[in-house]
Design an enzyme around this catalytic site. Structure first.
Site, PDB file in Angstrom:
ATOM      1  N   SER A   1       0.798  -1.225   0.000  1.00  0.00           N
ATOM      2  CA  SER A   1       0.000   0.000   0.000  1.00  0.00           C
ATOM      3  C   SER A   1       0.831   1.276   0.000  1.00  0.00           C
ATOM      4  O   SER A   1       0.369   2.311  -0.482  1.00  0.00           O
ATOM      5  CB  SER A   1      -0.937   0.011   1.213  1.00  0.00           C
TER       6      SER A   1
ATOM      7  N   HIS B   1      -0.551   6.471   6.297  1.00  0.00           N
ATOM      8  CA  HIS B   1      -0.002   6.233   4.959  1.00  0.00           C
ATOM      9  C   HIS B   1       0.327   7.577   4.309  1.00  0.00           C
ATOM     10  O   HIS B   1      -0.210   8.612   4.698  1.00  0.00           O
ATOM     11  CB  HIS B   1      -1.013   5.497   4.072  1.00  0.00           C
TER      12      HIS B   1
END
Length: 306
Positions: free
Chosen positions: A57, A282
């Site tokens: 990811s 993230h």
């Protein structure tokens, strides 16, 4: 590479008529134009860079606009896409959220093995993987749950090291041979490729000073512990890259000062409750741009021609 053959026109007799001479002249001109076009096509093929992006990811950029693959949560603004556009490389992006080293050679649910994208014509491979192998998302979830028990202390560190060993360090050590296997697999399938292992950006304050809050539910003393575990992961990736015939891109150093504790606008890593489109903890779009810049600087050290 396929060989291109050119034909040369033979000399024509000086006694030929003017009409024949004109025809030969026209044919020669057409041949020159054709040869020039062929040379251009050959030049373009020779300098084309076939680029395959592999990883998890942090490479696919989940929820960063615009998402182009709903299964893998892949963005067209992830670092691979930005690198490909800036270098005019032809990109095959198979990065996928949740990927582990096992998903390089086996299906990830309905998603084919990422190695299926590699072949002998691949020129460049980037790889970001390992975080899911050590269960870093689970670690973060555990730390978030434990933070309320001792918000000023380090309950997560105590829990993860309480059995006389550090569970995260052990997981990093167990992942090292898996990274080595992945690199060997890349070299077998793409023997002419330049292989680049891309590390993880700075998630937590590098000085260890935390920002415990509802959006960052980590105990004050656990920030430095989590920072150190990320550095261990990156250090392992760098070592395996060197040993495995690959280059390593340090994305940590150029992202220091833009961790999840920074305010919106300065923050390149989102909090547990993102304010800018991105998955929790993230990189947002700015973070992916910073990673792309780090990759680009390494690639610029030298290039090659097939």
């Amino acid at each position: 590479m396929r060989r291109l053959l050119t034909a040369s026109a033979g000399r024509r007799s000086l006694t030929a008529g003017a009409a024949l001479l004109a025809a030969v002249s026209a044919l020669a001109s057409a041949g020159t134009a054709s040869a020039s076009a062929s040379d251009g096509a050959r030049h373009e093929a020779r300098h084309r860079v076939d680029y395959v992006a592999l990883g998890d990811s942090y490479a696919s950029a989940p929820l960063v606009p615009a998402q182009v693959d709903s299964t893998c949560l892949r963005s067209d603004q992830n670092y691979a896409s930005l690198v490909a556009r800036s270098s005019r490389a032809v990109l095959t992006d198979v990065t996928c959220s949740g990927a582990t080293t096992a998903d390089m050679t086996a299906p990830q649910g309905s998603v084919p093995p990422q190695f299926d994208a590699l072949d002998r014509g691949t020129d460049l491979v980037t790889l970001t993987v390992g975080g899911n192998d050590i269960g870093f998302s689970t670690v973060l979830g555990t730390c978030a749950k434990l933070s309320a028990s001792d918000p000023a202390g380090a309950p997560c560190r105590s829990y993860l090291t309480g059995q006389g060993t550090d569970q995260v360090s052990d997981a990093v050590a167990r992942t090292a041979p898996k990274i080595a296997d992945v690199l060997r697999g890349i070299h077998r399938r793409a023997p002419h490729a330049r292989v680049v292992v891309v590390g993880y950006p700075d998630l937590f304050p590098d000085d260890g000073v935390g920002c415990t809050s509802a959006k960052v539910p980590l105990a004050a003393g656990d920030f430095s512990y989590l920072r150190d575990k990320e550095k261990e992961l990156n250090g392992m990736l760098a070592r395996q890259a060197r040993r495995g015939g690959a280059e390593y891109v340090n994305t940590y150093a150029p992202t220091v000062g833009h961790d999840l504790c920074r305010p919106t606008g300065e923050r390149w890593i989102e909090t547990f409750a993102p304010e800018t489109p991105a998955a929790p903890v993230h990189p947002n779009a700015a973070g992916e741009r910073a990673m792309a810049g780090a990759v680009g600087r390494v690639l610029a050290r030298h290039w090659w021609h097939r």
